[in-house]
Design a protein around this motif. Structure first.
Motif, short mmCIF file in Angstrom:
data_model
loop_
_atom_site.label_atom_id
_atom_site.label_comp_id
_atom_site.label_asym_id
_atom_site.label_seq_id
_atom_site.Cartn_x
_atom_site.Cartn_y
_atom_site.Cartn_z
N ILE A 266 0.85 -1.19 0.00
CA ILE A 266 0.00 0.00 0.00
C ILE A 266 0.89 1.25 0.00
O ILE A 266 0.63 2.21 -0.73
CB ILE A 266 -0.95 0.00 1.22
CG1 ILE A 266 -1.86 -1.23 1.16
CG2 ILE A 266 -1.79 1.28 1.23
CD1 ILE A 266 -2.75 -1.38 2.37
N TYR A 267 1.93 1.23 0.80
CA TYR A 267 2.91 2.33 0.78
C TYR A 267 3.68 2.25 -0.54
O TYR A 267 4.29 1.23 -0.85
CB TYR A 267 3.90 2.18 1.93
CG TYR A 267 3.37 2.63 3.27
CD1 TYR A 267 3.61 3.93 3.73
CD2 TYR A 267 2.66 1.75 4.08
CE1 TYR A 267 3.14 4.34 4.98
CE2 TYR A 267 2.18 2.15 5.32
CZ TYR A 267 2.43 3.45 5.76
OH TYR A 267 1.97 3.86 6.98
N THR A 268 3.67 3.31 -1.31
CA THR A 268 4.40 3.36 -2.58
C THR A 268 5.79 3.92 -2.37
O THR A 268 5.96 4.91 -1.64
CB THR A 268 3.64 4.27 -3.58
OG1 THR A 268 2.33 3.74 -3.76
CG2 THR A 268 4.34 4.37 -4.93
N LEU A 269 6.78 3.29 -3.00
CA LEU A 269 8.15 3.78 -2.93
C LEU A 269 8.27 5.04 -3.78
O LEU A 269 8.23 4.97 -5.01
CB LEU A 269 9.11 2.69 -3.41
CG LEU A 269 10.59 3.07 -3.56
CD1 LEU A 269 11.16 3.63 -2.26
CD2 LEU A 269 11.41 1.87 -4.01
N ALA A 270 8.37 6.18 -3.11
CA ALA A 270 8.46 7.46 -3.83
C ALA A 270 8.87 8.55 -2.86
O ALA A 270 8.62 8.46 -1.66
CB ALA A 270 7.12 7.83 -4.45
N GLU A 271 9.49 9.61 -3.40
CA GLU A 271 9.79 10.79 -2.59
C GLU A 271 8.50 11.58 -2.39
O GLU A 271 7.46 11.22 -2.90
CB GLU A 271 10.86 11.64 -3.29
CG GLU A 271 12.19 10.90 -3.35
CD GLU A 271 13.34 11.76 -3.85
OE1 GLU A 271 13.14 12.96 -4.07
OE2 GLU A 271 14.45 11.22 -4.01
N SER A 272 8.62 12.67 -1.65
CA SER A 272 7.51 13.56 -1.30
C SER A 272 6.67 12.97 -0.16
O SER A 272 6.99 11.90 0.38
CB SER A 272 6.62 13.91 -2.49
OG SER A 272 5.88 15.08 -2.18
N LEU A 273 5.65 13.71 0.22
CA LEU A 273 4.89 13.38 1.43
C LEU A 273 3.60 14.21 1.47
O LEU A 273 3.41 15.09 0.64
CB LEU A 273 5.74 13.72 2.67
CG LEU A 273 6.17 15.19 2.79
CD1 LEU A 273 5.50 15.87 3.97
CD2 LEU A 273 7.67 15.31 2.94
N GLY A 274 2.78 13.90 2.46
CA GLY A 274 1.64 14.77 2.75
C GLY A 274 0.43 14.56 1.86
O GLY A 274 -0.52 15.35 1.92
#
Ligand SMILES: *Cc1c(COP(=O)(O)O)cnc(C)c1O
Length: 423
Positions: free
Chosen positions: A338-346
């Motif tokens: 469910i958590y995607t490997l990627a930068e950024s947030l929020g």
């Protein structure tokens, strides 16, 4: 029963405005109904220019869209209300907001910053500001040694609380009291918590900045930034630079970000509740060395969170150290579903990343590790999915990552010759 909303709340007379709660302001501040059609949602005003009836007499409040336009105005009013600020200015990115504040300093000025500042801010401080004759001192424990670092030419103190990615907190009031006694202004980057969880101006900060790209827009589809403050003098200086530098957001992006603002309280509350569950699950896992989350009682600055954050909430961001080193950390990031490997947030969706190899790769290893960014540190931005699904996703990825890496280490150590498999 009909509830009449007083639209004078759009522009709070003098902050803070205690009349309406956060959710009411999020939905209604800066959201006038269209006076001609009655449209409840503001139209997107794409026009770059506005008619004048005589030279120098525009029909309404606008002339040319870089200087100001209706969607940007409304968005700025909305966030100003949420940050308990008199004014807010929107920029093309969080980095543009940072750059504009730094550009407002005279050559020869000195800035003091927390060490674990956002990577892009660090880059601007060390590689761009210097060219304008502005120097920056970094300190890992600003509450302790701020007085020692303040010089005659110190103009600004730059705080991020919580910090990225180790989630350390700064007591804004403590720093602001020292700074103000020496005539220095305080900027707080409030991106990680959003105005829903923390209002830095209420704790003595002079300027609050946001990467709107993160929680305020909240849907990972707009890059934008913002600065909010109370001083008329700052408004004059920064809005002059906003117009002169021209790093302004488009009307469409302002409209989208404003749409995001209307659900900010719901999104951030849920992200924070979810992150708390995930942080608790991580804390009790044998595969985890340490968890950084300001919502846990084990956080070293939990008292600051209790004082500065709404309801003592920890927010949607956390980081943790996994057993098995960099290899296990990397595998974990690939194994979450469910958590995607990627930068950024929020955003509404959960994301996971490896700071040492991604967001913080530009910082030399010794400096990174000095502030706790080890190769086995994983950072997670928890979204608004179901908490139970997120917890099981994290637990299955932990189990598999640690087991796989353990098995590889045992195999590499070979058939018992060497005996001691790496833990
Ligand atoms: C992303 C971010 C920024 C920079 O904002 P952009 O919109 O990407 O330019 C600044 N500070 C923090 C804490 C951030 O997370």
């Amino acid at each position: 029963m009909t509830v009449t909303i007083d639209h004078s709340i759009e522009t709070p007379p003098r902050p803070p405005t205690p009349v309406h709660g956060f959710g009411t302001l999020a939905v209604h501040a800066g959201s006038p109904h269209d006076p001609t059609t009655g449209a409840v949602i503001e139209p997107i005003s794409l026009s770059t220019t506005f008619e004048q009836t005589a030279v120098g007499h525009p029909v309404g409040a606008y002339e040319y869209s870089r200087s100001s336009n209706p969607n940007r105005d409304n968005f700025e009013k909305a966030v100003a209300a949420l940050e308990h600020a008199k004014y807010a200015l929107a920029f093309g990115s969080g980095s543009a907001a940072t750059a504009t504040i730094l550009q407002s300093l005279a050559p020869g000025s000195h800035v003091i910053s927390v060490s674990d500042v956002y990577g892009g801010t660090h880059r601007y401080f060390t590689r761009v500001a210097k060219a304008h004759g502005v120097t920056v001192t970094f300190t890992p424990q600003i509450e302790v040694d701020i007085s020692e670092h303040i010089r005659e030419n110190t103009k600004l103190i730059w705080i991020e609380s919580p910090s990225n990615p180790t989630l350390r907190l700064v007591d804004i009031r403590a720093v602001a009291s020292v700074a103000h006694s020496r005539g220095v202004q305080v900027v707080v980057d409030n991106t990680f918590l959003s105005p829903y969880l923390q209002n830095p101006l209420d704790h003595g900060a002079d300027i609050v900045v946001h990467s709107v790209t993160k929680y305020i827009n909240g849907h990972s589809d707009v890059v934008m930034g913002l600065a909010a403050f109370n001083s008329d003098e700052l408004r004059e200086r920064l809005s002059f630079l906003q117009n002169a530098g021209g790093a302004v957001p488009s009307a469409f992006d302002c409209w989208l970000a404003h749409r995001g603002v209307k659900t900010l309280h719901l999104r951030v509350r849920q992200s924070s509740l979810n992150a708390h569950e995930v942080a608790s699950a991580l804390s009790s896992s044998p595969h985890v060395l340490a968890v950084n989350y300001p919502g846990l009682d084990s956080h070293p600055q939990r008292a600051v969170a209790q004082k500065q954050h709404r309801g003592g909430m920890g927010g949607g961001m956390l980081s943790f150290r996994i057993r098995g080193g960099r290899a296990a950390a990397e595998r974990f990031c690939q194994l979450t579903k469910i958590y995607t490997l990627a930068e950024s947030l929020g955003g509404i969706e959960s994301l996971v990343e490896l700071p040492s190899a991604m967001t913080h790769a530009g910082i030399p290893q010794d400096q990174r590790e000095a502030v706790g960014v080890y190769d086995d540190l994983v950072r997670m931005s928890t979204g608004i999915e179901e908490a139970a699904d997120l917890v099981s996703d994290v637990l299955q990825a932990l189990d598999r990552a640690v087991r796989e890496v353990g098995e590889q280490a045992a195999a590499a150590n070979g058939n018992g010759v060497n005996g001691h498999a790496q833990a």
